[in-house]
Write an enzyme that holds these catalytic residues in place. Structure first.
Site, PDB file in Angstrom:
ATOM      1  N   ASN A   8       0.859  -1.194   0.000  1.00 23.28           N
ATOM      2  CA  ASN A   8       0.000   0.000   0.000  1.00 23.28           C
ATOM      3  C   ASN A   8       0.894   1.243   0.000  1.00 23.28           C
ATOM      4  O   ASN A   8       1.680   1.449   0.927  1.00 23.28           O
ATOM      5  CB  ASN A   8      -0.896  -0.043   1.243  1.00 23.28           C
ATOM      6  CG  ASN A   8      -1.818   1.157   1.332  1.00 23.28           C
ATOM      7  OD1 ASN A   8      -1.414   2.290   1.062  1.00 23.28           O
ATOM      8  ND2 ASN A   8      -3.055   0.936   1.731  1.00 23.28           N
ATOM      9  N   ASP A  10      -0.160   4.485  -0.263  1.00 21.76           N
ATOM     10  CA  ASP A  10      -0.913   5.720   0.008  1.00 21.76           C
ATOM     11  C   ASP A  10      -0.043   6.828   0.612  1.00 21.76           C
ATOM     12  O   ASP A  10      -0.207   8.010   0.296  1.00 21.76           O
ATOM     13  CB  ASP A  10      -2.051   5.459   1.002  1.00 21.76           C
ATOM     14  CG  ASP A  10      -3.182   4.657   0.396  1.00 21.76           C
ATOM     15  OD1 ASP A  10      -3.221   4.516  -0.842  1.00 21.76           O
ATOM     16  OD2 ASP A  10      -4.026   4.170   1.169  1.00 21.76           O
ATOM     17  N   HIS A  11       0.859   6.432   1.509  1.00 21.01           N
ATOM     18  CA  HIS A  11       1.571   7.477   2.262  1.00 21.01           C
ATOM     19  C   HIS A  11       2.693   8.140   1.465  1.00 21.01           C
ATOM     20  O   HIS A  11       3.238   9.156   1.900  1.00 21.01           O
ATOM     21  CB  HIS A  11       2.040   6.954   3.609  1.00 21.01           C
ATOM     22  CG  HIS A  11       0.857   6.618   4.485  1.00 21.01           C
ATOM     23  ND1 HIS A  11      -0.229   7.452   4.588  1.00 21.01           N
ATOM     24  CD2 HIS A  11       0.578   5.531   5.238  1.00 21.01           C
ATOM     25  CE1 HIS A  11      -1.132   6.892   5.383  1.00 21.01           C
ATOM     26  NE2 HIS A  11      -0.668   5.729   5.780  1.00 21.01           N
ATOM     27  N   HIS A  51      -5.691   3.670  -2.021  1.00 21.47           N
ATOM     28  CA  HIS A  51      -7.004   4.007  -1.457  1.00 21.47           C
ATOM     29  C   HIS A  51      -7.292   5.469  -1.785  1.00 21.47           C
ATOM     30  O   HIS A  51      -6.647   6.360  -1.237  1.00 21.47           O
ATOM     31  CB  HIS A  51      -6.956   3.789   0.066  1.00 21.47           C
ATOM     32  CG  HIS A  51      -8.261   4.035   0.769  1.00 21.47           C
ATOM     33  ND1 HIS A  51      -8.384   3.896   2.136  1.00 21.47           N
ATOM     34  CD2 HIS A  51      -9.488   4.388   0.311  1.00 21.47           C
ATOM     35  CE1 HIS A  51      -9.636   4.171   2.483  1.00 21.47           C
ATOM     36  NE2 HIS A  51     -10.318   4.481   1.405  1.00 21.47           N
ATOM     37  N   ARG A  53      -9.487   8.151  -1.027  1.00 18.43           N
ATOM     38  CA  ARG A  53     -10.508   8.435  -0.017  1.00 18.43           C
ATOM     39  C   ARG A  53     -11.432   9.546  -0.503  1.00 18.43           C
ATOM     40  O   ARG A  53     -11.063  10.357  -1.353  1.00 18.43           O
ATOM     41  CB  ARG A  53      -9.836   8.864   1.299  1.00 18.43           C
ATOM     42  CG  ARG A  53      -8.946   7.796   1.892  1.00 18.43           C
ATOM     43  CD  ARG A  53      -8.392   8.272   3.222  1.00 18.43           C
ATOM     44  NE  ARG A  53      -9.437   8.350   4.213  1.00 18.43           N
ATOM     45  CZ  ARG A  53      -9.626   7.455   5.178  1.00 18.43           C
ATOM     46  NH1 ARG A  53      -8.809   6.439   5.314  1.00 18.43           N
ATOM     47  NH2 ARG A  53     -10.615   7.603   6.032  1.00 18.43           N
ATOM     48  N   THR A 108      -6.830   6.757   9.919  1.00 23.48           N
ATOM     49  CA  THR A 108      -6.670   5.677   8.948  1.00 23.48           C
ATOM     50  C   THR A 108      -7.903   4.786   9.105  1.00 23.48           C
ATOM     51  O   THR A 108      -8.747   5.058   9.961  1.00 23.48           O
ATOM     52  CB  THR A 108      -5.357   4.912   9.187  1.00 23.48           C
ATOM     53  OG1 THR A 108      -5.264   3.832   8.257  1.00 23.48           O
ATOM     54  CG2 THR A 108      -5.272   4.352  10.595  1.00 23.48           C
ATOM     55  N   THR A 109      -8.024   3.746   8.279  1.00 21.74           N
ATOM     56  CA  THR A 109      -9.214   2.904   8.379  1.00 21.74           C
ATOM     57  C   THR A 109      -9.296   2.288   9.770  1.00 21.74           C
ATOM     58  O   THR A 109      -8.408   1.555  10.179  1.00 21.74           O
ATOM     59  CB  THR A 109      -9.159   1.798   7.311  1.00 21.74           C
ATOM     60  OG1 THR A 109      -8.791   2.399   6.078  1.00 21.74           O
ATOM     61  CG2 THR A 109     -10.493   1.123   7.171  1.00 21.74           C
ATOM     62  N   HIS A 198      -3.336  -4.224   8.040  1.00 26.70           N
ATOM     63  CA  HIS A 198      -3.409  -3.071   8.942  1.00 26.70           C
ATOM     64  C   HIS A 198      -2.457  -3.215  10.131  1.00 26.70           C
ATOM     65  O   HIS A 198      -2.614  -4.105  10.953  1.00 26.70           O
ATOM     66  CB  HIS A 198      -4.826  -2.825   9.471  1.00 26.70           C
ATOM     67  CG  HIS A 198      -5.004  -1.384   9.861  1.00 26.70           C
ATOM     68  ND1 HIS A 198      -5.524  -0.434   9.016  1.00 26.70           N
ATOM     69  CD2 HIS A 198      -4.657  -0.727  10.978  1.00 26.70           C
ATOM     70  CE1 HIS A 198      -5.522   0.735   9.616  1.00 26.70           C
ATOM     71  NE2 HIS A 198      -4.986   0.587  10.806  1.00 26.70           N
ATOM     72  N   HIS A 221       2.062   1.388   5.922  1.00 29.68           N
ATOM     73  CA  HIS A 221       2.753   2.406   6.722  1.00 29.68           C
ATOM     74  C   HIS A 221       4.204   2.050   7.053  1.00 29.68           C
ATOM     75  O   HIS A 221       5.115   2.850   6.840  1.00 29.68           O
ATOM     76  CB  HIS A 221       1.964   2.671   8.018  1.00 29.68           C
ATOM     77  CG  HIS A 221       2.498   3.808   8.797  1.00 29.68           C
ATOM     78  ND1 HIS A 221       1.951   5.067   8.761  1.00 29.68           N
ATOM     79  CD2 HIS A 221       3.570   3.898   9.608  1.00 29.68           C
ATOM     80  CE1 HIS A 221       2.650   5.874   9.509  1.00 29.68           C
ATOM     81  NE2 HIS A 221       3.645   5.190  10.050  1.00 29.68           N
TER      82      HIS A 221
HETATM   83  N1  PXP Z   1      -5.573  -2.899   4.442  1.00 31.17           N
HETATM   84  C1  PXP Z   1      -6.533  -1.936   4.499  1.00 31.17           C
HETATM   85  C2  PXP Z   1      -7.921  -2.319   4.106  1.00 31.17           C
HETATM   86  C3  PXP Z   1      -6.233  -0.627   4.903  1.00 31.17           C
HETATM   87  O1  PXP Z   1      -7.193   0.305   4.956  1.00 31.17           O
HETATM   88  C4  PXP Z   1      -4.887  -0.316   5.229  1.00 31.17           C
HETATM   89  C5  PXP Z   1      -4.543   1.070   5.643  1.00 31.17           C
HETATM   90  O2  PXP Z   1      -4.738   1.950   4.607  1.00 31.17           O
HETATM   91  C6  PXP Z   1      -3.921  -1.334   5.119  1.00 31.17           C
HETATM   92  C7  PXP Z   1      -4.299  -2.617   4.749  1.00 31.17           C
HETATM   93  C8  PXP Z   1      -2.485  -1.074   5.390  1.00 31.17           C
HETATM   94  O3  PXP Z   1      -2.308  -0.754   6.730  1.00 31.17           O
HETATM   95  P1  PXP Z   1      -0.919  -0.183   7.207  1.00 31.17           P
HETATM   96  O4  PXP Z   1      -0.697   1.104   6.478  1.00 31.17           O
HETATM   97  O5  PXP Z   1      -1.126   0.004   8.675  1.00 31.17           O
HETATM   98  O6  PXP Z   1       0.121  -1.208   6.877  1.00 31.17           O
END
Ligand code: PXP
Length: 248
Positions: A8, A10-11, A51, A53, A108-109, A198, A221
């Site tokens: 992921n 996103d950041h 994601h 948002r 975050t979610t 997550h 993250h």
């Molecule tokens: N899975 C989902 C559905 C999420 O919403 C997130 C956070 O955006 C992640 C995985 C990844 O989580 P993390 O950034 O804590 O590794």
């Protein structure tokens, strides 16, 4: 098959938006999520997750389309169940969609999707996505009722929310591990692909790997944080190495 790693990114967009929100076409807009996806691929990622948002705080539609067009890896699109996002995703046509709960205030979610409570509206979205050839995952807490509802609704996959597991004390997360194990066993019995995500990091990964039937981990993250020190390619390689040897 070995345990897959979805990265992921996103950041990477969070950092870009901190300075260049509204100026994405500026040559100065950095860092680039597209380049991050390339780096993750080079490090051995099996898929890329983004994601978009509702508040557009990190990823923008434009990022998702660029990654879909220019990166060969499967694209996993996380989304809240809104008409706006459904419209976007049906144009984007990613390989997978993970339906997540989304509120504006959350950092975050937080918490899994209430598939039981929101069944009717989710059922409609799931069938529209599947008609478009997109495989659907439900991001749920490790509760039997949510696993069963995800199966009933026809999703191909569940992603077990590992937030409570990750936030538990390092020496005392056995209760959360047991919840994940029970949900994974049930998901597997119901023929769902079982993913998890997550808050996963190198510290809690060994205990997570005691959960059976996991097909894919979605990690964001910690990889982006680590990439500040060693680069994303290397951060992904480290995580992959730590996932080696997992037996379903
Ligand atoms: N899975 C989902 C559905 C999420 O919403 C997130 C956070 O955006 C992640 C995985 C990844 O989580 P993390 O950034 O804590 O590794």
């Amino acid at each position: 098959m070995s345990l897959l790693l979805g990265v992921n990114i996103d950041h990477v967009a969070t950092l870009r938006q901190a300075r260049y929100s509204g100026m994405l076409d500026s040559p100065n807009a950095e860092p680039s999520p597209l380049e991050a996806a390339r780096d993750a691929q080079e490090g051995g990622a099996d898929s890329i997750t983004v994601h978009v948002r509702g508040d557009r705080r990190h990823m923008q539609e434009q990022d998702a389309f660029e990654i879909r067009d220019q990166i060969k890896l499967p694209l996993n699109f996380e989304m809240g169940n809104t008409p706006e996002m459904l419209d976007t995703v049906l144009r984007l046509k990613p390989d997978f969609v993970c339906l997540v709960p989304e509120t504006r205030e959350e950092v975050t979610t937080e918490g899994g999707l209430d598939v039981t409570g929101l069944y009717a509206s989710l059922e409609d979205t799931v069938s529209k996505l599947q008609l478009a050839g997109i495989k659907v995952s439900m991001f749920i807490d490790p509760d039997a009722s949510q696993v069963e509802a995800s199966s009933r609704i026809g999703a191909e996959m569940i992603e077990l929310h590992t937030g409570c597991f990750a936030n538990a004390d390092n020496n005392d997360r056995s209760e959360e591990t047991e919840r994940l194990k029970a949900a994974a066993v049930l998901g597997n019995k119901l023929k769902l692909q079982v993913n998890a995500g997550h808050g996963i990091n190198l510290q809690n990964l060994p205990e997570l790997l005691t959960v059976p039937h996991l097909a894919e981990l979605n990690i964001g993250h910690t990889l982006i944080a680590r990439s500040v020190r060693v680069g994303l390619t290397e951060a992904v390689k480290e995580m992959r190495a730590a996932m080696e040897g997992y037996a379903l």
